[in-house]
Design a protein around this motif. Structure first.
Motif, short mmCIF file in Angstrom:
data_model
loop_
_atom_site.label_atom_id
_atom_site.label_comp_id
_atom_site.label_asym_id
_atom_site.label_seq_id
_atom_site.Cartn_x
_atom_site.Cartn_y
_atom_site.Cartn_z
N UNK A 108 8.20 5.06 3.58
CA UNK A 108 7.64 4.23 2.51
C UNK A 108 7.07 2.94 3.10
N UNK A 109 7.82 2.31 3.98
CA UNK A 109 7.37 1.07 4.60
C UNK A 109 6.11 1.28 5.42
N UNK A 110 6.02 2.44 6.07
CA UNK A 110 4.85 2.74 6.89
C UNK A 110 3.60 2.93 6.05
N UNK A 111 3.75 3.56 4.88
CA UNK A 111 2.57 3.93 4.08
C UNK A 111 2.17 2.88 3.04
N UNK A 112 3.08 1.99 2.70
CA UNK A 112 2.77 0.99 1.67
C UNK A 112 1.55 0.14 2.02
N UNK A 113 1.40 -0.37 3.25
CA UNK A 113 0.23 -1.20 3.55
C UNK A 113 -1.10 -0.50 3.32
N UNK A 114 -1.15 0.82 3.55
CA UNK A 114 -2.39 1.56 3.32
C UNK A 114 -2.75 1.57 1.84
N UNK A 115 -1.74 1.76 0.99
CA UNK A 115 -1.97 1.76 -0.45
C UNK A 115 -2.41 0.38 -0.92
N UNK A 116 -1.70 -0.65 -0.49
CA UNK A 116 -2.00 -2.01 -0.91
C UNK A 116 -3.41 -2.41 -0.47
N UNK A 117 -3.73 -2.14 0.78
CA UNK A 117 -5.06 -2.50 1.30
C UNK A 117 -6.15 -1.74 0.56
#
Length: 321
Positions: A108-117
């Motif tokens: 989850x921590x790894x993929x969250x920045x991609x969603x947010x960006x």
């Protein structure tokens, strides 16, 4: 709200003003999501993520309301490019939703920045290109019609936006607004077997546990049924729209192939089944032909068969008690 835009001068309830009101909520949720470590506070992350998932209503309003009006002005870019962007974000939502279900905070921590960006980049394009151009292209009448259709889809906001246009008091003696009748019409229409009023036909389509959409021989959507719980969102903006703009860009080729074969008469039916929001959805296309076998369009039928697929054996007794 972005004070650099003209949205502060738009009246309350205007579709674009509402989009910017949603922006304030999205920015807050993205900041909360970025600052919440799922390894330390898994529940808080889950709560914020679930609230952010309501952005799907925003995507659906754009795809089914805003984009169709822009297509009528010959601006089809958003229907193609931005819809693909929506689908990419939907995939990221699905991925994180899976990791939440399997309780994998590291992923989850790894993929969250991609969603947010991705969401930040989408909003930047909306604010600098989509919304300003839409305001230039569309008329007051367009926005009023669009808002009516948006009511069926909904918003991310906790409260329904103010009505648009603003409701003004009209004395009953001066009220000449035509309204739909709320009672049955006396005259009925004759169908192949039996007679029904218009009201009864609408009740029939509304009650059927199916999503039905009728595309005519000119590839224009002319009808959809308004059920209580549709599988896929629909709104009035779809009526008259070319069917190629009513599907995600990645599936348009398949849809056009089906229409081509139906029109040529080489095929009459096509079926698909997909997993959508953890439900199994059965999608079928049927060629519509008249008595002389002339092609008159296509019916798209979607049905949630998750519970149907679980049926085994027989059931012969009523079990209401």
């Amino acid at each position: 709200m972005n004070t650099d835009s003209n949205t502060t001068r738009l009246p309350e309830g205007h579709p674009i003003r509402v989009y910017f009101q949603e922006n304030d909520l999205i920015h807050f949720l993205l900041e909360e999501l970025s600052n919440t470590n799922p390894e330390e506070d898994f529940q808080k992350y889950t709560n914020v993520f679930n609230e952010l998932c309501t952005i799907e209503k925003r995507f659906a309003r754009k795809e089914n309301q805003l984009f169709p009006f822009l297509e009528k002005k010959n601006w089809v870019g958003p229907s193609q490019g931005m819809w693909s962007f929506h689908d990419n974000l939907r995939e990221q939502f699905r991925l994180i939703r899976y990791y939440l279900k399997t309780q994998n905070p590291e992923k989850i921590s790894t993929n969250t920045p991609f969603l947010v960006d991705g969401i930040y980049r989408l909003m930047h394009v909306e604010e600098t290109v989509l919304f300003p151009n839409a305001l230039d292209l569309l008329s007051e009448e367009d926005w009023i019609k669009m808002r009516v259709g948006e009511e069926e889809i909904g918003w991310m906001l906790p409260n329904t936006p103010a009505p648009f246009p603003a409701v003004e008091y009209v004395h009953p003696a001066e009220d000449v607004t035509p309204r739909e009748l709320t009672f049955s019409l006396e005259n009925t229409s004759h169908y192949d077997e039996g007679y029904m009023t218009v009201e009864q036909v609408n009740l029939l389509f509304k009650t059927m546990p199916l999503d039905l959409t009728y595309v005519d021989e000119n590839d224009r959507v002319i009808f959809y049924n308004r059920g209580e719980e549709r599988v896929f969102p629909r709104s009035s903006g779809i009526i008259g729209r070319e069917v190629k703009f009513c599907h995600p860009p990645k599936s348009v080729g398949t849809v056009l192939k089906i229409l081509e074969e139906f029109r040529k008469g080489t095929q009459n039916e096509s079926s698909f089944w997909i997993n959508y929001k953890e439900r199994l959805i059965y999608i079928r296309y049927f060629a519509v032909r008249d008595a002389d076998k002339n092609y008159r369009g296509v019916i798209e039928m979607s049905q949630d068969i998750t519970d149907i697929k679980k049926i085994e054996g027989e059931k012969r007794l009523l079990d209401w008690e």
